[in-house]
Design a protein around this motif. Sequence first.
Motif, PDB file in Angstrom:
ATOM      1  N   ILE A  31       0.681  -1.247   0.063  1.00  0.00           N
ATOM      2  CA  ILE A  31      -0.054   0.047   0.037  1.00  0.00           C
ATOM      3  C   ILE A  31       0.661   1.313  -0.162  1.00  0.00           C
ATOM      4  O   ILE A  31       0.786   2.334   0.331  1.00  0.00           O
ATOM      5  CB  ILE A  31      -0.580   0.233   1.239  1.00  0.00           C
ATOM      6  CG1 ILE A  31      -0.316  -0.382   2.615  1.00  0.00           C
ATOM      7  CG2 ILE A  31      -1.692  -0.854   0.901  1.00  0.00           C
ATOM      8  CD1 ILE A  31      -1.021  -0.248   4.204  1.00  0.00           C
ATOM      9  N   SER A  32       1.915   1.364  -0.835  1.00  0.00           N
ATOM     10  CA  SER A  32       3.183   2.176  -0.717  1.00  0.00           C
ATOM     11  C   SER A  32       2.462   3.629  -1.225  1.00  0.00           C
ATOM     12  O   SER A  32       1.930   4.410  -1.381  1.00  0.00           O
ATOM     13  CB  SER A  32       4.338   2.198  -0.895  1.00  0.00           C
ATOM     14  OG  SER A  32       4.672   0.732  -0.547  1.00  0.00           O
ATOM     15  N   GLU A  33       1.593   2.777  -2.548  1.00  0.00           N
ATOM     16  CA  GLU A  33       0.845   4.098  -3.096  1.00  0.00           C
ATOM     17  C   GLU A  33       0.191   4.757  -2.959  1.00  0.00           C
ATOM     18  O   GLU A  33      -0.468   6.254  -2.753  1.00  0.00           O
ATOM     19  CB  GLU A  33       0.746   3.812  -4.562  1.00  0.00           C
ATOM     20  CG  GLU A  33       2.162   3.299  -5.568  1.00  0.00           C
ATOM     21  CD  GLU A  33       1.344   2.788  -7.438  1.00  0.00           C
ATOM     22  OE1 GLU A  33       0.031   3.183  -7.082  1.00  0.00           O
ATOM     23  OE2 GLU A  33       2.351   2.398  -7.290  1.00  0.00           O
ATOM     24  N   ARG A  34      -1.369   4.098  -1.800  1.00  0.00           N
ATOM     25  CA  ARG A  34      -1.958   4.367  -1.626  1.00  0.00           C
ATOM     26  C   ARG A  34      -1.719   5.391  -0.405  1.00  0.00           C
ATOM     27  O   ARG A  34      -2.343   6.354   0.171  1.00  0.00           O
ATOM     28  CB  ARG A  34      -3.110   3.204  -0.829  1.00  0.00           C
ATOM     29  CG  ARG A  34      -4.535   3.743  -0.344  1.00  0.00           C
ATOM     30  CD  ARG A  34      -4.713   2.484  -0.266  1.00  0.00           C
ATOM     31  NE  ARG A  34      -4.673   1.612   1.688  1.00  0.00           N
ATOM     32  CZ  ARG A  34      -5.036   0.934   1.996  1.00  0.00           C
ATOM     33  NH1 ARG A  34      -5.597  -0.094   1.348  1.00  0.00           N
ATOM     34  NH2 ARG A  34      -4.900   0.476   3.629  1.00  0.00           N
ATOM     35  N   LYS A  35      -0.409   5.456   0.018  1.00  0.00           N
ATOM     36  CA  LYS A  35      -0.348   5.842   1.854  1.00  0.00           C
ATOM     37  C   LYS A  35       0.281   6.858   1.441  1.00  0.00           C
ATOM     38  O   LYS A  35       0.229   8.411   2.079  1.00  0.00           O
ATOM     39  CB  LYS A  35       0.892   5.472   2.184  1.00  0.00           C
ATOM     40  CG  LYS A  35       0.395   3.917   3.190  1.00  0.00           C
ATOM     41  CD  LYS A  35      -0.073   4.601   4.487  1.00  0.00           C
ATOM     42  CE  LYS A  35      -0.993   3.354   4.935  1.00  0.00           C
ATOM     43  NZ  LYS A  35      -1.392   3.787   6.201  1.00  0.00           N
ATOM     44  N   GLU A  36       1.284   7.268  -0.093  1.00  0.00           N
ATOM     45  CA  GLU A  36       1.147   8.077  -0.076  1.00  0.00           C
ATOM     46  C   GLU A  36       0.368   9.470  -1.110  1.00  0.00           C
ATOM     47  O   GLU A  36       0.292  10.885  -0.390  1.00  0.00           O
ATOM     48  CB  GLU A  36       2.594   7.805  -1.464  1.00  0.00           C
ATOM     49  CG  GLU A  36       3.070   9.085  -1.722  1.00  0.00           C
ATOM     50  CD  GLU A  36       3.868   8.845  -3.140  1.00  0.00           C
ATOM     51  OE1 GLU A  36       4.426  10.445  -3.782  1.00  0.00           O
ATOM     52  OE2 GLU A  36       4.742   7.605  -3.480  1.00  0.00           O
ATOM     53  N   THR A  37      -0.502   8.436  -1.260  1.00  0.00           N
ATOM     54  CA  THR A  37      -1.555   9.559  -1.400  1.00  0.00           C
ATOM     55  C   THR A  37      -2.714   9.939  -0.427  1.00  0.00           C
ATOM     56  O   THR A  37      -3.518  11.262  -0.425  1.00  0.00           O
ATOM     57  CB  THR A  37      -2.564   8.376  -2.534  1.00  0.00           C
ATOM     58  OG1 THR A  37      -2.112   7.967  -3.902  1.00  0.00           O
ATOM     59  CG2 THR A  37      -4.195   9.468  -3.346  1.00  0.00           C
ATOM     60  N   GLU A  38      -2.861   9.215   0.353  1.00  0.00           N
ATOM     61  CA  GLU A  38      -3.377   9.851   1.397  1.00  0.00           C
ATOM     62  C   GLU A  38      -2.834  10.568   2.645  1.00  0.00           C
ATOM     63  O   GLU A  38      -3.192  11.781   2.486  1.00  0.00           O
ATOM     64  CB  GLU A  38      -3.883   8.236   2.790  1.00  0.00           C
ATOM     65  CG  GLU A  38      -4.506   7.078   2.124  1.00  0.00           C
ATOM     66  CD  GLU A  38      -3.899   6.417   3.402  1.00  0.00           C
ATOM     67  OE1 GLU A  38      -2.984   6.216   3.701  1.00  0.00           O
ATOM     68  OE2 GLU A  38      -5.303   5.375   3.289  1.00  0.00           O
ATOM     69  N   GLN A  39      -1.435  10.536   2.491  1.00  0.00           N
ATOM     70  CA  GLN A  39      -0.349  12.427   2.934  1.00  0.00           C
ATOM     71  C   GLN A  39      -1.110  13.020   2.062  1.00  0.00           C
ATOM     72  O   GLN A  39      -0.672  14.087   2.755  1.00  0.00           O
ATOM     73  CB  GLN A  39       0.985  11.324   3.160  1.00  0.00           C
ATOM     74  CG  GLN A  39       1.616  10.612   4.140  1.00  0.00           C
ATOM     75  CD  GLN A  39       1.456  10.979   5.152  1.00  0.00           C
ATOM     76  OE1 GLN A  39       1.418  11.502   5.674  1.00  0.00           O
ATOM     77  NE2 GLN A  39       0.402  10.099   6.364  1.00  0.00           N
ATOM     78  N   LYS A  40      -0.983  12.973   1.574  1.00  0.00           N
ATOM     79  CA  LYS A  40      -0.987  13.707   0.134  1.00  0.00           C
ATOM     80  C   LYS A  40      -2.356  14.613   0.758  1.00  0.00           C
ATOM     81  O   LYS A  40      -2.417  15.394   0.122  1.00  0.00           O
ATOM     82  CB  LYS A  40      -0.865  13.788  -1.290  1.00  0.00           C
ATOM     83  CG  LYS A  40       0.585  13.703  -2.098  1.00  0.00           C
ATOM     84  CD  LYS A  40       0.563  13.207  -3.532  1.00  0.00           C
ATOM     85  CE  LYS A  40       2.411  13.240  -3.765  1.00  0.00           C
ATOM     86  NZ  LYS A  40       1.945  12.663  -5.312  1.00  0.00           N
ATOM     87  N   LEU A  41      -3.100  13.777   0.567  1.00  0.00           N
ATOM     88  CA  LEU A  41      -4.959  14.265   1.008  1.00  0.00           C
ATOM     89  C   LEU A  41      -4.894  15.232   1.453  1.00  0.00           C
ATOM     90  O   LEU A  41      -5.698  15.905   2.492  1.00  0.00           O
ATOM     91  CB  LEU A  41      -5.545  12.568   1.263  1.00  0.00           C
ATOM     92  CG  LEU A  41      -7.512  12.897   1.033  1.00  0.00           C
ATOM     93  CD1 LEU A  41      -7.771  14.169  -0.255  1.00  0.00           C
ATOM     94  CD2 LEU A  41      -8.035  11.905   0.682  1.00  0.00           C
ATOM     95  N   ILE A  42      -3.813  14.002   3.304  1.00  0.00           N
ATOM     96  CA  ILE A  42      -4.076  14.569   4.677  1.00  0.00           C
ATOM     97  C   ILE A  42      -3.297  16.076   4.059  1.00  0.00           C
ATOM     98  O   ILE A  42      -4.342  17.301   4.887  1.00  0.00           O
ATOM     99  CB  ILE A  42      -3.591  13.769   5.408  1.00  0.00           C
ATOM    100  CG1 ILE A  42      -3.853  12.828   5.700  1.00  0.00           C
ATOM    101  CG2 ILE A  42      -3.466  15.283   6.845  1.00  0.00           C
ATOM    102  CD1 ILE A  42      -3.157  11.621   6.206  1.00  0.00           C
ATOM    103  N   HIS A  43      -2.074  16.415   3.800  1.00  0.00           N
ATOM    104  CA  HIS A  43      -1.749  17.734   3.721  1.00  0.00           C
ATOM    105  C   HIS A  43      -2.679  18.444   3.320  1.00  0.00           C
ATOM    106  O   HIS A  43      -2.942  19.988   3.269  1.00  0.00           O
ATOM    107  CB  HIS A  43      -0.332  17.948   2.636  1.00  0.00           C
ATOM    108  CG  HIS A  43       0.128  19.181   2.906  1.00  0.00           C
ATOM    109  ND1 HIS A  43       0.643  19.673   3.174  1.00  0.00           N
ATOM    110  CD2 HIS A  43       0.307  19.925   1.126  1.00  0.00           C
ATOM    111  CE1 HIS A  43       1.327  21.141   3.065  1.00  0.00           C
ATOM    112  NE2 HIS A  43       0.736  20.839   1.797  1.00  0.00           N
TER     113      HIS A  43
END
Length: 658
Positions: free
Chosen positions: A424-436
């Motif tokens: 889920i590396s890509e999903r985590k990266e996307t989540e961090q972008k979304l959180i930011h």
Amino acid sequence: MEKSKNSIPLHKIESTLENTEDSIVIIEPFPTLLQGRRILYVNQAFTAITGYTAPEALNNTLRMLRGPNTNEQELTKIRASLEHCSPVKSRFINYKKDGSEVWIDSSFVPYVDEEGKLVYWISVQTDITDQVIAEEKLKKNNEIQQVLNEILRISLDPLSQKEQLKRILDTILSIPWLSLQNKGCIYLTEDDSDILVMKVQSNLSVYLLNQCKRVPFGRCLCGKAAIQREIVYKEAIDEFHEFTYEDMTPHGHYCVPIKSGDKVWGVLTLYIKAGHSRDSDEVEFLSAVANTLAGILERKQVEEALKKNEEQFRSVVETANDAIISFDSKGSIIFWNTAAEEIFGYSLGEIKGRSVSLLIPDIFHSDRFGKKSSSPKIENHGNVGKTMEYRGYRKGASGIPIELSLSAWGKSDDLHFTAVIRDISERKETEQKLIHSEKMASIGRLAAGIAHEINNPMSNASLSVQRLLRGIERDRQDIKTTKRVLESVKLDIDRASNIARELLFFSYPGETEYIDLSMNEIIQKSIALVRRKEMDFLDMDLSDVSNIMGDPLKLQQLMINILSNACEAVTAGGRINISSFNEGNFVVVTVSDTGKGIDKENLPKVFDPFFTTKDVGDGIGLGLSICYGIIKQHNGNIKIDSIIGEGTTLTIKLPSFL
């Protein structure tokens, strides 16, 4: 007391005999010719148990209570004991006046006079029918369970389906308490069609083997059981027996459908003795047998389907995008698909037999699968069936976030696990972008809200000052108008100051000064500060509560925020109720309103900083967040309940000062 004319005096024990719950019968010491020993006395319990009155029993004998199922051996034992003047106990069936059976625990005791001469026999008889029925029920239930267990055991034997069904049929036919002839068969449906095919049988005639080999749904008794999906019972041969032949032995039938869900697997057909009445215990047992058979057949079908599709399954597993790893209870890897190689970088040859903890170290931590040790064993864990996030490690020790779903299989003493793992590396990266992104949007909304909240009162104050200056310049400003304008300016400045104070409190709550105080006084002062022109919509129910240790200014701010929200929520005709009471070592305050309520999806967020359902400029969402902080500073709790269209209740609990 009722007794015969020639009986001896019994007055010494009369009251005792009449008040006992057991049946007491006193009979002659010796038989009179062939009539037997006559009854000299019976108590009231005798009449209650047997239905015979005392006049009906006196001068009669105990033979009046005997019937076809009375155990003659027990009676012979009793007679022999009486002949030898020996006490005796026995259990047998007696018959009531209405002909119904009653189980009796009976004891005969000789009564002798001072000279040792036998005067009469005293028989104490206890009705144990309910006890015997319960014992028989328990015994039958145990036998039923043993039969079902035996059927299940047979299903696990490495036999063909036909051999298993034959053993199961023989087991059912051997049950002694079923009123069966030693005949029967088991039908199964053929290829999901509406045709029953006889798979096994016991002692059926050649004619029936030919005529009943294949039976359509709805035909004869077996076909009717299949189509009606319920037990068909017949106590004798009648017009519904469509397959008959000359010299057919009289019999009845239990035809039991073998079904699960919407599917009919077949029919269990048993021959019963002609004239036998339908028995609810038999029906219950045969239904349980049929359900067990259905479970066995369903499992067999699943096993065959799994076996048939094993290659297809392996193909799906090998082409899956997710890693699929199987390992034993000690964590040793036994299976590894292609996706696992791609995610973790090991080939099956490199990883097989090695511990799964090499890939996922946290999988054996005590908060997941049990105590961590040098030789870990997965036992009594709580994560089977759940999806968990872990840190996985590729070959070369590079870490990746993974999502793992675990399932267990095998026997309890040989448990295995299969993990489906997703990178889920890509999903985590996307989540961090979304959180930011959400943080930035939240800051933007906060900034806009603060700007509106401060600009509005400041603009109003500026306009009021300009108006005042114009009036002074024209020399037309009277004192009353000046005072009203200045008061308006003060209110706007206070509003802006309050916003700044809320932001300051949120960023730095400051020190809390605790004193002994009354929460009821805090409530009343807060009401006075938020009181509007008319407060007839406010109800108070303040009990004599204990004092608390708290900061009066912060608790007053708490109540003002809550009361202000409640006032904004109620519309015309609405009500606000404030109550206080003691609950254990806590003082409880509730504030309820009949406003529009809060959406269920928003309830978990109401105490979050900067969360508000109001339009921009109508609030910055710090009120309830500040309330939450104040409550936690006082070691209390705050809870909110709300129903759309009905209103909202805030419940505050603060520890009392004892």
